[in-house]
Design a protein around this motif. Structure first.
Motif, PDB file in Angstrom:
ATOM      1  N   SER A 121       1.006  -1.202  -0.200  1.00  0.00           N
ATOM      2  CA  SER A 121      -0.345   0.143  -0.006  1.00  0.00           C
ATOM      3  C   SER A 121       1.066   0.841  -0.182  1.00  0.00           C
ATOM      4  CB  SER A 121      -0.647   0.117   1.192  1.00  0.00           C
ATOM      5  OG  SER A 121       0.003  -0.150   2.221  1.00  0.00           O
ATOM      6  N   VAL A 122       2.075   0.885  -0.127  1.00  0.00           N
ATOM      7  CA  VAL A 122       3.053   1.888  -0.799  1.00  0.00           C
ATOM      8  C   VAL A 122       3.745   1.676  -1.740  1.00  0.00           C
ATOM      9  CG1 VAL A 122       4.751   3.587   0.710  1.00  0.00           C
ATOM     10  CG2 VAL A 122       2.730   2.862   2.065  1.00  0.00           C
ATOM     11  N   LYS A 123       3.901   3.259  -2.861  1.00  0.00           N
ATOM     12  CA  LYS A 123       4.212   2.197  -4.053  1.00  0.00           C
ATOM     13  C   LYS A 123       5.719   3.556  -3.966  1.00  0.00           C
ATOM     14  CE  LYS A 123       2.968  -0.446  -4.741  1.00  0.00           C
ATOM     15  NZ  LYS A 123       2.466  -2.010  -4.311  1.00  0.00           N
ATOM     16  N   ARG A 124       5.513   4.379  -3.871  1.00  0.00           N
ATOM     17  CA  ARG A 124       7.396   5.229  -4.376  1.00  0.00           C
ATOM     18  C   ARG A 124       8.230   4.389  -3.838  1.00  0.00           C
ATOM     19  NH1 ARG A 124       6.774  10.729  -1.037  1.00  0.00           N
ATOM     20  NH2 ARG A 124       5.784   9.092   0.953  1.00  0.00           N
ATOM     21  N   SER A 125       8.230   3.585  -3.018  1.00  0.00           N
ATOM     22  CA  SER A 125       9.771   3.012  -2.509  1.00  0.00           C
ATOM     23  C   SER A 125       9.944   2.111  -3.458  1.00  0.00           C
ATOM     24  CB  SER A 125       9.399   2.690  -1.246  1.00  0.00           C
ATOM     25  OG  SER A 125       8.554   1.828  -0.836  1.00  0.00           O
ATOM     26  N   ILE A 126       9.095   1.291  -4.100  1.00  0.00           N
ATOM     27  CA  ILE A 126       9.131  -0.540  -4.188  1.00  0.00           C
ATOM     28  C   ILE A 126       9.438   0.280  -5.962  1.00  0.00           C
ATOM     29  CG2 ILE A 126       6.632  -0.582  -5.448  1.00  0.00           C
ATOM     30  CD1 ILE A 126       7.968  -3.587  -4.353  1.00  0.00           C
ATOM     31  N   VAL A 127       8.645   1.130  -6.400  1.00  0.00           N
ATOM     32  CA  VAL A 127       8.522   1.665  -8.136  1.00  0.00           C
ATOM     33  C   VAL A 127      10.487   1.950  -8.257  1.00  0.00           C
ATOM     34  CG1 VAL A 127       8.378   3.592  -9.895  1.00  0.00           C
ATOM     35  CG2 VAL A 127       6.176   2.257  -7.944  1.00  0.00           C
ATOM     36  N   ALA A 128      10.419   3.128  -7.794  1.00  0.00           N
ATOM     37  CA  ALA A 128      11.705   3.323  -7.137  1.00  0.00           C
ATOM     38  C   ALA A 128      12.876   2.641  -7.093  1.00  0.00           C
ATOM     39  CB  ALA A 128      12.491   4.820  -6.165  1.00  0.00           C
ATOM     40  N   LYS A 129      13.017   1.655  -6.327  1.00  0.00           N
ATOM     41  CA  LYS A 129      13.866   0.171  -6.347  1.00  0.00           C
ATOM     42  C   LYS A 129      13.421  -0.110  -7.464  1.00  0.00           C
ATOM     43  CE  LYS A 129      15.980  -1.887  -3.466  1.00  0.00           C
ATOM     44  NZ  LYS A 129      16.942  -1.446  -2.498  1.00  0.00           N
ATOM     45  N   THR A 148      -6.473   8.750   2.758  1.00  0.00           N
ATOM     46  CA  THR A 148      -7.960   7.679   2.528  1.00  0.00           C
ATOM     47  C   THR A 148      -7.440   6.331   3.632  1.00  0.00           C
ATOM     48  OG1 THR A 148      -6.928   6.869   0.160  1.00  0.00           O
ATOM     49  CG2 THR A 148      -9.107   8.731   0.393  1.00  0.00           C
ATOM     50  N   SER A 149      -6.184   5.795   4.244  1.00  0.00           N
ATOM     51  CA  SER A 149      -6.049   4.875   4.539  1.00  0.00           C
ATOM     52  C   SER A 149      -5.644   4.930   5.802  1.00  0.00           C
ATOM     53  CB  SER A 149      -5.251   3.282   3.017  1.00  0.00           C
ATOM     54  OG  SER A 149      -4.811   2.701   4.252  1.00  0.00           O
ATOM     55  N   HIS A 150      -4.265   5.324   6.281  1.00  0.00           N
ATOM     56  CA  HIS A 150      -3.660   5.203   6.417  1.00  0.00           C
ATOM     57  C   HIS A 150      -3.992   6.211   7.807  1.00  0.00           C
ATOM     58  CE1 HIS A 150      -0.030   4.480   3.153  1.00  0.00           C
ATOM     59  NE2 HIS A 150      -1.250   3.516   3.571  1.00  0.00           N
ATOM     60  N   VAL A 151      -4.490   7.695   7.655  1.00  0.00           N
ATOM     61  CA  VAL A 151      -5.557   8.118   8.265  1.00  0.00           C
ATOM     62  C   VAL A 151      -6.046   7.226   9.112  1.00  0.00           C
ATOM     63  CG1 VAL A 151      -6.449  10.253   9.361  1.00  0.00           C
ATOM     64  CG2 VAL A 151      -4.242  10.511   7.916  1.00  0.00           C
ATOM     65  N   PRO A 152      -7.133   6.770   8.290  1.00  0.00           N
ATOM     66  CA  PRO A 152      -8.189   5.210   8.895  1.00  0.00           C
ATOM     67  C   PRO A 152      -7.534   4.595   9.839  1.00  0.00           C
ATOM     68  CG  PRO A 152      -8.755   6.626   7.257  1.00  0.00           C
ATOM     69  CD  PRO A 152      -7.215   6.801   7.170  1.00  0.00           C
ATOM     70  N   THR A 174     -13.093   0.345  15.923  1.00  0.00           N
ATOM     71  CA  THR A 174     -12.027   0.221  16.351  1.00  0.00           C
ATOM     72  C   THR A 174     -12.059  -1.265  15.078  1.00  0.00           C
ATOM     73  OG1 THR A 174     -13.285  -1.176  18.055  1.00  0.00           O
ATOM     74  CG2 THR A 174     -12.004   1.281  18.386  1.00  0.00           C
ATOM     75  N   ARG A 175     -12.237  -1.619  14.440  1.00  0.00           N
ATOM     76  CA  ARG A 175     -12.116  -2.393  13.763  1.00  0.00           C
ATOM     77  C   ARG A 175     -10.147  -2.534  12.762  1.00  0.00           C
ATOM     78  NH1 ARG A 175     -11.899  -4.498   8.475  1.00  0.00           N
ATOM     79  NH2 ARG A 175     -12.380  -2.024   8.081  1.00  0.00           N
ATOM     80  N   LEU A 176     -10.151  -1.573  12.167  1.00  0.00           N
ATOM     81  CA  LEU A 176      -8.785  -2.058  12.087  1.00  0.00           C
ATOM     82  C   LEU A 176      -7.884  -1.497  13.480  1.00  0.00           C
ATOM     83  CD1 LEU A 176      -9.353   1.432   9.332  1.00  0.00           C
ATOM     84  CD2 LEU A 176      -8.758  -1.140   9.111  1.00  0.00           C
ATOM     85  N   ALA A 177      -7.804  -1.144  14.144  1.00  0.00           N
ATOM     86  CA  ALA A 177      -7.002  -1.723  15.205  1.00  0.00           C
ATOM     87  C   ALA A 177      -6.804  -2.968  15.796  1.00  0.00           C
ATOM     88  CB  ALA A 177      -7.654  -0.765  16.604  1.00  0.00           C
ATOM     89  N   ALA A 178      -7.285  -3.997  14.751  1.00  0.00           N
ATOM     90  CA  ALA A 178      -7.109  -4.889  14.892  1.00  0.00           C
ATOM     91  C   ALA A 178      -6.392  -6.105  13.962  1.00  0.00           C
ATOM     92  CB  ALA A 178      -8.419  -6.543  15.403  1.00  0.00           C
ATOM     93  N   LEU A 224       7.571   4.213   6.258  1.00  0.00           N
ATOM     94  CA  LEU A 224       7.533   4.083   4.024  1.00  0.00           C
ATOM     95  C   LEU A 224       7.255   5.733   3.825  1.00  0.00           C
ATOM     96  CD1 LEU A 224       7.395   0.696   3.614  1.00  0.00           C
ATOM     97  CD2 LEU A 224       9.479   2.214   3.526  1.00  0.00           C
ATOM     98  N   ASN A 225       5.594   5.719   4.336  1.00  0.00           N
ATOM     99  CA  ASN A 225       5.153   6.783   3.971  1.00  0.00           C
ATOM    100  C   ASN A 225       5.376   8.067   5.144  1.00  0.00           C
ATOM    101  OD1 ASN A 225       3.335   7.768   1.566  1.00  0.00           O
ATOM    102  ND2 ASN A 225       1.563   7.089   2.426  1.00  0.00           N
ATOM    103  N   ARG A 226       5.810   8.188   5.932  1.00  0.00           N
ATOM    104  CA  ARG A 226       5.430   8.874   6.866  1.00  0.00           C
ATOM    105  C   ARG A 226       5.744  10.866   6.228  1.00  0.00           C
ATOM    106  NH1 ARG A 226      10.676   6.711   7.398  1.00  0.00           N
ATOM    107  NH2 ARG A 226      12.485   8.126   7.558  1.00  0.00           N
ATOM    108  N   ASP A 227       6.422  10.442   5.899  1.00  0.00           N
ATOM    109  CA  ASP A 227       6.519  11.985   5.138  1.00  0.00           C
ATOM    110  C   ASP A 227       5.105  12.989   4.403  1.00  0.00           C
ATOM    111  OD1 ASP A 227       6.814  10.706   2.167  1.00  0.00           O
ATOM    112  OD2 ASP A 227       7.306  12.074   1.554  1.00  0.00           O
ATOM    113  N   VAL A 228       4.183  11.753   4.065  1.00  0.00           N
ATOM    114  CA  VAL A 228       3.264  12.428   3.889  1.00  0.00           C
ATOM    115  C   VAL A 228       2.120  12.202   4.799  1.00  0.00           C
ATOM    116  CG1 VAL A 228       3.087  12.683   0.879  1.00  0.00           C
ATOM    117  CG2 VAL A 228       3.194  10.569   2.126  1.00  0.00           C
ATOM    118  N   LEU A 229       2.129  11.324   5.065  1.00  0.00           N
ATOM    119  CA  LEU A 229       0.988  10.730   6.797  1.00  0.00           C
ATOM    120  C   LEU A 229       1.303  11.771   7.823  1.00  0.00           C
ATOM    121  CD1 LEU A 229      -0.509   8.768   8.068  1.00  0.00           C
ATOM    122  CD2 LEU A 229       1.305   7.990   8.699  1.00  0.00           C
TER     123      LEU A 229
END
Length: 392
Positions: A209-217, A296-300, A329-333, A345-350
């Motif tokens: 679910s994070v794409k920049r790092s693997i596309v760059a790799k 839409t995903s990481h903040v939730p 709290t479903r996602l907390a599991a 991996l996505n902390r700069d935009v998160l």
């Protein structure tokens, strides 16, 4: 880019997202079904020429005559060159691509990808589901690997795999399409380790679910023309092969993120997701993908975990929780190790997205402090209207 496809008598494809290629840059891709003689109208396309040509693909390959080759399909043939520049006769095309610009500047088209030998590295909920679904879709040979021998054995015993070798390298050497379905940091390491072992012409994708790092790799490894990232918006907070199922991706959106110069590979991988997994593939730049998913995903995920941390600390011992607390709290599991990797991996935009929560939280705090029923109701109404709109 907004797109509307209209017929001579009005709209013929409601809600269609168009795959737009301006000499190589795909902005979106979606399955469509059209019928009759249609013309296209592109809205908001500054400088767009008033004509284009049509490239159609179906669930399998079209023959030279444009006939569907998939067994048992009674749909009518689709002529390749019908009508003129602004109108075409279209009969049930599953994917619509509009190309603009000089044909000589477009990247070469390759045949739609439906691999005869599919490799999957990682057999958890995502990788296991893909194996099950590909088997059901009729992919002849599916080879999978997991670092856990019991997971490999379970996948083979339940018919999801045709072979489960003890080495990931053995999978890479044998397949036409290799899918990396491990956690994101492991996928980065696997891509580097398996690149020398890929068959000539084999394509590679991942499902993180994070794409920049693997596309760059992939670009660094010289795999840009053979790699595109994938991110299926499907899954579960459960983990392991036992959480997999054969319909996980049906109807789901899958973002496909091309590497530089890899638009051809991205098209083929998008076609794989559509025809084998029954998903809706959407092309999206890796940077834009990560910025969008942060919101839409990481903040939730962070908010659900935050609420879980708060309730674990503040809820009275033995207090029952109603469906509201359980739902939010479903996602907390979700798997903590996986999400640690994703968030870092996505902390700069998160981080900016998380800080943006301070403003709406401050609004409700101020309304409560002032006893301002009007402001509080307006705050709650904005959220309610947005949420109800999702189901409209």
């Amino acid at each position: 880019m907004d797109g509307v496809v209209r017929g001579l008598g009005g709209e013929v494809a409601r809600g269609v997202e168009l795959g737009v290629d301006r000499g190589g840059g795909r902005e979106a891709l979606s399955r469509v079904q059209l019928a009759g003689e249609v013309e296209h109208r592109i809205l908001g396309a500054a400088g767009a020429p008033p004509h284009g040509d049509l490239d159609h693909r179906a669930d399998h390959r079209y023959g030279d005559e444009g006939h569907r080759e998939q067994a048992g399909d009674a749909r009518r043939p689709v002529p390749r060159a019908a009508c003129g520049r602004s109108r075409w006769r279209v009969c049930h095309a599953d994917a619509l691509y509009l190309h603009f610009g000089d044909p000589d500047t477009r990247p070469p088209r390759s045949l739609p990808l439906r691999p005869t030998r599919l490799g999957i590295i990682g057999l958890g909920a995502i990788g296991g589901s893909l194996a099950r679904q590909a088997k059901r879709a009729g992919v002849p040979t599916i080879i999978g690997w997991s670092p856990w021998a019991n997971e490999r054995a379970a996948a083979a015993q339940q018919g999801a795999l045709d072979d489960a070798p003890a080495s990931a390298r053995d999978v890479a050497r044998a397949v036409d399409l290799l899918v990396l379905a491990a956690p994101p940091v492991a996928n980065l390491d696997l891509l580097a380790a398996l690149a020398p072992h890929l068959r000539a012409g084999a394509l590679v994708t991942d499902v993180g679910s994070v794409k920049r790092s693997i596309v760059a790799k992939a670009e660094t490894l010289g795999l840009a023309a053979r790699f595109a990232g994938s991110h299926p918006l499907a899954g579960t907070h459960r983990r392991g092969f036992e959480a997999s199922r054969a319909d996980l991706f049906v109807g789901a959106v899958v973002y496909v993120t091309p590497a530089a110069g890899g638009e051809g590979a991205a098209r083929e991988i998008a076609h794989f997701w559509e025809t084998v997994a029954g998903a809706h593939a959407v092309m999206l730049d890796a940077e834009r993908h990560d910025a969008q998913l942060a919101v839409t995903s990481h903040v939730p995920q962070v908010v659900a975990s935050l609420l879980g941390v708060y309730l674990a600390r503040e809820a009275p011992p033995g207090a029952g929780l109603g469906p509201g607390a359980r739902d939010t709290t479903r996602l907390a599991a979700s798997d903590a190790g996986l999400w640690t990797e994703i968030l870092l991996l996505n902390r700069d935009v998160l981080l900016p997205a998380l800080r943006a929560l301070e403003e709406p939280l401050g609004e409700v705090e101020r309304a409560l402090e002032a006893g301002d029923a009007v402001a509080l109701r307006a705050w709650l109404t904005r959220a309610a209207d947005w949420r109800r709109g999702l189901d409209a």
